[in-house]
Write a protein that holds these residues in place. Sequence first.
Motif, PDB file in Angstrom:
ATOM      1  N   ARG A 151     -94.571  91.299  63.380  1.00  0.00           N
ATOM      2  CA  ARG A 151     -94.411  89.870  63.096  1.00  0.00           C
ATOM      3  C   ARG A 151     -93.118  89.325  63.690  1.00  0.00           C
ATOM      4  NH1 ARG A 151     -97.657  87.053  60.430  1.00  0.00           N
ATOM      5  NH2 ARG A 151     -96.068  85.456  60.041  1.00  0.00           N
ATOM      6  N   VAL A 152     -92.055  90.113  63.613  1.00  0.00           N
ATOM      7  CA  VAL A 152     -90.775  89.661  64.184  1.00  0.00           C
ATOM      8  C   VAL A 152     -90.906  89.507  65.696  1.00  0.00           C
ATOM      9  CG1 VAL A 152     -88.372  90.294  64.599  1.00  0.00           C
ATOM     10  CG2 VAL A 152     -89.358  90.586  62.321  1.00  0.00           C
ATOM     11  N   THR A 153     -91.549  90.486  66.337  1.00  0.00           N
ATOM     12  CA  THR A 153     -91.751  90.408  67.780  1.00  0.00           C
ATOM     13  C   THR A 153     -92.592  89.192  68.148  1.00  0.00           C
ATOM     14  OG1 THR A 153     -91.629  92.819  67.971  1.00  0.00           O
ATOM     15  CG2 THR A 153     -92.620  91.628  69.809  1.00  0.00           C
TER      16      THR A 153
ATOM     17  N   ASP B 239     -97.565  94.360  59.766  1.00  0.00           N
ATOM     18  CA  ASP B 239     -96.344  95.121  60.050  1.00  0.00           C
ATOM     19  C   ASP B 239     -95.170  94.179  60.334  1.00  0.00           C
ATOM     20  OD1 ASP B 239     -95.014  97.786  60.911  1.00  0.00           O
ATOM     21  OD2 ASP B 239     -94.653  96.435  62.620  1.00  0.00           O
ATOM     22  N   PHE B 240     -94.024  94.495  59.723  1.00  0.00           N
ATOM     23  CA  PHE B 240     -92.842  93.630  59.825  1.00  0.00           C
ATOM     24  C   PHE B 240     -92.353  93.507  61.268  1.00  0.00           C
ATOM     25  CE2 PHE B 240     -88.193  93.042  59.698  1.00  0.00           C
ATOM     26  CZ  PHE B 240     -88.109  91.884  58.942  1.00  0.00           C
ATOM     27  N   SER B 241     -92.239  94.628  61.961  1.00  0.00           N
ATOM     28  CA  SER B 241     -91.717  94.593  63.330  1.00  0.00           C
ATOM     29  C   SER B 241     -92.649  93.828  64.264  1.00  0.00           C
ATOM     30  CB  SER B 241     -91.485  96.013  63.867  1.00  0.00           C
ATOM     31  OG  SER B 241     -92.697  96.749  63.890  1.00  0.00           O
TER      32      SER B 241
END
Length: 201
Positions: A154-156, A150-152
């Motif tokens: 990974r960003v977190t 999940d993109f979010s």
Amino acid sequence: MTAPSSSLRERKKAKTRAAIREHAMRLFEDQGYTATTVEQIAEAAEVSPSTFFRYFPMKEDVVLADDVDEVLVEAIHAQPPGMPPIEAIMRAMRAVFAGMTPEMWEFERRRQRLVLGIPELRVRIMQQMTEAIDLVAAVIAERAGLPADDFSARVTAGAVIGAMLAVLPSGGVLPAEGVTPYDYQRIEQALTLLQQGLPLG
């Protein structure tokens, strides 16, 4: 004669691993990382080179292996469902680091001195940071019921690892006292700032 129990086998394996690691780090400190061979480490630990490689695929893994990672991931999983990810990470870190003995802190200081003082290891540690993002992202995603990539998540995870790197000793310069509990207090401060949306000042 009965076979040893699984728990006994695991204790013997843990003891062998710890002995290999302790002798390796002592040799690195005494005669230098480059000058120390796997054969010397194996001889000091009274194991064969093949046994060494069963525990550590490469010589550098003796220093780079971070035993806290697995414990920390378990502690994050243990946090209540629905807790925001950064809060869960902070609480897990608090629990793990509070349980570290003075001997564990001293070992971590020795490990960090070697990591920051040996160019080959500093290069590898940056690769480990990418692996740490993968690890933390997977935990965040799983807790939220999201796909592992999940993109979010990974960003977190990237923001969390970046915040940690920003406040720990870096650049090959380690204070005389080494890594201390205070450094991990600074990590919590950094994560709190991240949780608050990074207000400046």
